[in-house]
Design a protein around this motif. Structure first.
Motif, mmCIF file in Angstrom:
data_model
loop_
_atom_site.group_PDB
_atom_site.id
_atom_site.type_symbol
_atom_site.label_atom_id
_atom_site.label_comp_id
_atom_site.label_asym_id
_atom_site.label_seq_id
_atom_site.Cartn_x
_atom_site.Cartn_y
_atom_site.Cartn_z
ATOM 1 N N GLU A 160 28.848 -36.094 -4.107
ATOM 2 C CA GLU A 160 27.504 -35.780 -3.604
ATOM 3 C C GLU A 160 27.049 -34.391 -4.033
ATOM 4 N N ASN A 161 27.980 -33.563 -4.510
ATOM 5 C CA ASN A 161 27.595 -32.230 -4.974
ATOM 6 C C ASN A 161 27.248 -32.215 -6.449
ATOM 7 N N CYS A 162 28.193 -32.655 -7.283
ATOM 8 C CA CYS A 162 27.994 -32.523 -8.727
ATOM 9 C C CYS A 162 27.540 -33.827 -9.360
ATOM 10 N N ARG A 163 27.535 -34.893 -8.617
ATOM 11 C CA ARG A 163 27.090 -36.214 -9.068
ATOM 12 C C ARG A 163 28.005 -36.849 -10.111
ATOM 13 N N LYS A 164 29.118 -36.195 -10.425
ATOM 14 C CA LYS A 164 30.035 -36.804 -11.388
ATOM 15 C C LYS A 164 30.675 -38.053 -10.799
ATOM 16 N N ARG A 165 30.954 -39.000 -11.663
ATOM 17 C CA ARG A 165 31.612 -40.216 -11.215
ATOM 18 C C ARG A 165 33.126 -40.011 -11.256
ATOM 19 N N ARG A 166 33.771 -40.378 -10.191
ATOM 20 C CA ARG A 166 35.226 -40.299 -10.125
ATOM 21 C C ARG A 166 35.783 -41.698 -9.953
ATOM 22 N N CYS A 167 36.971 -41.907 -10.484
ATOM 23 C CA CYS A 167 37.567 -43.245 -10.436
ATOM 24 C C CYS A 167 38.241 -43.490 -9.094
ATOM 25 N N VAL A 168 38.101 -44.713 -8.635
ATOM 26 C CA VAL A 168 38.722 -45.146 -7.386
ATOM 27 C C VAL A 168 39.821 -46.140 -7.737
ATOM 28 N N TYR A 169 41.028 -45.837 -7.281
ATOM 29 C CA TYR A 169 42.191 -46.642 -7.656
ATOM 30 C C TYR A 169 42.767 -47.389 -6.456
ATOM 31 N N SER A 170 43.315 -48.557 -6.742
ATOM 32 C CA SER A 170 44.186 -49.188 -5.747
ATOM 33 C C SER A 170 45.205 -50.010 -6.504
ATOM 34 N N ASN A 171 46.369 -50.180 -5.886
ATOM 35 C CA ASN A 171 47.440 -50.887 -6.573
ATOM 36 C C ASN A 171 47.065 -52.339 -6.836
ATOM 37 N N LYS A 172 46.586 -52.995 -5.794
ATOM 38 C CA LYS A 172 46.170 -54.391 -5.941
ATOM 39 C C LYS A 172 44.662 -54.499 -5.803
ATOM 40 N N SER A 173 44.132 -55.592 -6.302
ATOM 41 C CA SER A 173 42.710 -55.859 -6.074
ATOM 42 C C SER A 173 42.467 -55.879 -4.574
ATOM 43 N N LEU A 174 41.323 -55.405 -4.182
ATOM 44 C CA LEU A 174 41.036 -55.350 -2.749
ATOM 45 C C LEU A 174 40.758 -56.754 -2.208
ATOM 46 N N THR A 175 41.235 -57.001 -1.022
ATOM 47 C CA THR A 175 40.883 -58.242 -0.331
ATOM 48 C C THR A 175 39.430 -58.128 0.121
ATOM 49 N N ASP A 176 38.865 -59.232 0.534
ATOM 50 C CA ASP A 176 37.478 -59.192 0.995
ATOM 51 C C ASP A 176 37.303 -58.216 2.153
ATOM 52 N N ASP A 177 38.251 -58.272 3.076
ATOM 53 C CA ASP A 177 38.181 -57.373 4.229
ATOM 54 C C ASP A 177 38.241 -55.910 3.795
ATOM 55 N N GLU A 178 39.191 -55.643 2.903
ATOM 56 C CA GLU A 178 39.331 -54.266 2.414
ATOM 57 C C GLU A 178 38.056 -53.824 1.703
ATOM 58 N N GLN A 179 37.524 -54.714 0.921
ATOM 59 C CA GLN A 179 36.301 -54.426 0.184
ATOM 60 C C GLN A 179 35.157 -54.080 1.149
ATOM 61 N N ASN A 180 35.053 -54.870 2.199
ATOM 62 C CA ASN A 180 34.010 -54.621 3.200
ATOM 63 C C ASN A 180 34.200 -53.282 3.896
ATOM 64 N N ASP A 181 35.445 -53.035 4.287
ATOM 65 C CA ASP A 181 35.721 -51.787 4.998
ATOM 66 C C ASP A 181 35.530 -50.581 4.082
ATOM 67 N N TYR A 182 35.859 -50.779 2.827
ATOM 68 C CA TYR A 182 35.657 -49.723 1.834
ATOM 69 C C TYR A 182 34.160 -49.428 1.708
ATOM 70 N N GLN A 183 33.371 -50.483 1.551
ATOM 71 C CA GLN A 183 31.920 -50.299 1.426
ATOM 72 C C GLN A 183 31.346 -49.597 2.647
ATOM 73 N N GLN A 184 31.870 -50.007 3.796
ATOM 74 C CA GLN A 184 31.383 -49.407 5.040
ATOM 75 C C GLN A 184 31.725 -47.913 5.093
ATOM 76 N N ALA A 185 32.944 -47.604 4.617
ATOM 77 C CA ALA A 185 33.365 -46.199 4.605
ATOM 78 C C ALA A 185 32.466 -45.388 3.673
ATOM 79 N N LEU A 186 32.112 -45.994 2.537
ATOM 80 C CA LEU A 186 31.239 -45.287 1.591
ATOM 81 C C LEU A 186 29.903 -44.945 2.236
ATOM 82 N N GLU A 187 29.444 -45.857 3.083
ATOM 83 C CA GLU A 187 28.172 -45.604 3.750
ATOM 84 C C GLU A 187 28.307 -44.571 4.871
#
Ligand SMILES: [Zn+2]
Ligand SMILES: [Zn+2]
Length: 220
Positions: A89-116
């Motif tokens: 939010e400061n420099c607007r640079k894109r940073r990579c987000v990593y996870s070992n496994k593909s996110l499950t639907d639940d994880e994906q939802n919770d991740y999106q919610q956290a981003l908000e």
């Protein structure tokens, strides 16, 4: 002003050694600690914490251990494990987000919610300390807003990837690398006009070895 403890016995006044020296000692320690640590704004003054329950949390060696253990496991820091890109939010640079496994639907939802819910900036974690996804989804912590774009970004095929300037993260006005540079390096990372104007160059990797036969021959 009181005399130093070791000088008191030479005086005519009788000091009450225990009662006085503990308080004295405390003052002396406070004074000296503050003299030493005054410049570090991180630590509460000794005066302030004296007598309160302390934890290991801020002990310097502990902080170092934490910093190390917070870095992403090596096997996750690979292109294939990039799941998303997040903008500071400061420099607007894109940073990579990593996870070992593909996110499950639940994880994906919770991740999106956290981003908000939480803002992200370079060097900070995405999630608060008590969030379960903090053990699942990672961003590099050893970066700040001055850090260039991660090399792995450029090899990621994750949807949403587009070319951005290695130095500033901008996607506008990228310069086409000159042919001469392409012949000399295997990897040339994007550079934008603004960065070039401010004196930056193409960041390159993998210098191509010029096939100079004379040097081969001289190697007998
Ligand atoms: Zn940043
Ligand atoms: Zn740039």
């Amino acid at each position: 002003n009181l005399l130093a403890v070791n000088e008191r016995r030479h005086e005519t006044i009788l000091y009450m050694p225990l009662a006085l020296s503990i308080r004295d000692l405390r003052e002396t320690i406070v004074e000296r600690l503050e003299a030493v640590y005054d410049n570090t704004d991180h630590y509460a003054s000794f005066q302030h914490v004296y007598g309160t329950k302390t934890t290991e949390e801020h002990r310097p060696t502990y902080i170092q251990l934490q910093a190390k253990s917070e870095s992403i496991p090596k096997y996750i820091l690979v292109t294939e494990k990039i799941r998303d890109y997040i903008s500071c939010e400061n420099c607007r640079k894109r940073r990579c987000v990593y996870s070992n496994k593909s996110l499950t639907d639940d994880e994906q939802n919770d991740y999106q919610q956290a981003l908000e819910s939480y803002s992200y900036s370079c060097g900070a974690p995405i999630f608060p300390d008590d969030h379960y996804l903090k053990e699942v989804i990672f961003v590099r912590l050893q970066i700040n807003c001055d850090s260039p774009i991660e090399i792995l970004y450029y090899s990621s095929r994750k949807a949403g990837n587009y070319p951005i300037c290695y130095h500033c993260g901008n996607s506008d006005n990228l310069i086409t690398p000159p042919q001469s540079l392409k012949e000399r390096f295997k990897q040339i990372y994007p550079l934008c006009e603004i960065c070039q104007e401010s004196g930056r160059n193409f960041y390159t990797k993998g210098a191509v070895k010029t096939n100079n036969k004379s040097t081969k021959h001289s190697k007998k």
